[in-house]
Design a protein around this motif. Structure first.
Motif, PDB file in Angstrom:
ATOM      1  N   GLN A  50      51.107  77.205  39.451  1.00  0.00           N
ATOM      2  CA  GLN A  50      50.230  77.860  38.488  1.00  0.00           C
ATOM      3  C   GLN A  50      49.181  78.574  39.662  1.00  0.00           C
ATOM      4  N   ARG A  87      47.602  81.451  33.135  1.00  0.00           N
ATOM      5  CA  ARG A  87      47.690  80.204  33.897  1.00  0.00           C
ATOM      6  C   ARG A  87      48.707  79.300  33.789  1.00  0.00           C
ATOM      7  N   GLU A  89      53.012  78.620  34.288  1.00  0.00           N
ATOM      8  CA  GLU A  89      53.974  78.365  35.398  1.00  0.00           C
ATOM      9  C   GLU A  89      54.473  79.899  35.703  1.00  0.00           C
TER      10      GLU A  89
END
Length: 144
Positions: A50, A87, A89
């Motif tokens: 992330q 934010r 993956e």
């Protein structure tokens, strides 16, 4: 200009993005999974990371030239954009334009990421645009 990019590893097999050579524009992104992309098909590939991008930037996800040349595998929505506020993956959409199935392996470099500034603009609706030398010429208007 130098920025700070925060990266969170959210999978035990995730790899921090890195530049293969000093001064490279792109940082390699790595797969955390194994999968096969059949010829002519696409797949969403997980990276296990992330990001927290610097204010006023985006991450552009671009193909790796070696995968494109050797296997006809590329990033489908190239360049993919990761917005500053995202934010979740980082996942990469790869497409196999080749004639053979392509095997994605764990820890394989699958794409590259370039951090770029984003211009914030004010939109103004108008009825008149300034005439330019090019004007409305497009799609081959400047020559072959």
């Amino acid at each position: 200009m130098e920025y700070t990019l925060k990266v969170k590893l959210i999978h035990e097999e995730a790899t921090l993005p890195f530049r293969a050579n000093e001064g490279d524009a792109g940082m390699d992104l790595f797969s955390i999974e194994e999968l096969t992309i059949r010829a002519g098909e696409s797949a969403l590939v997980r990276t296990g990371i992330q990001l927290e991008l610097p204010k006023g930037t985006e991450a552009q996800v671009r193909p790796r030239s070696g995968l494109a040349l050797k296997h006809a595998v590329t990033v489908l929505n190239s360049p993919g954009t990761i917005d500053e506020g995202y934010r979740g993956e980082v996942k990469i959409i790869l497409i196999n334009h080749g004639k053979e199935d392509f095997r994605v392996l764990k820890q394989m470099r699958i794409a590259q990421m370039v951090i770029a500034p984003v211009a914030q603009v004010n939109l103004i609706q108008t009825e008149d645009l300034t005439i330019s030398e090019r004007d409305q010429g497009g799609f081959g208007s400047s020559g072959s």
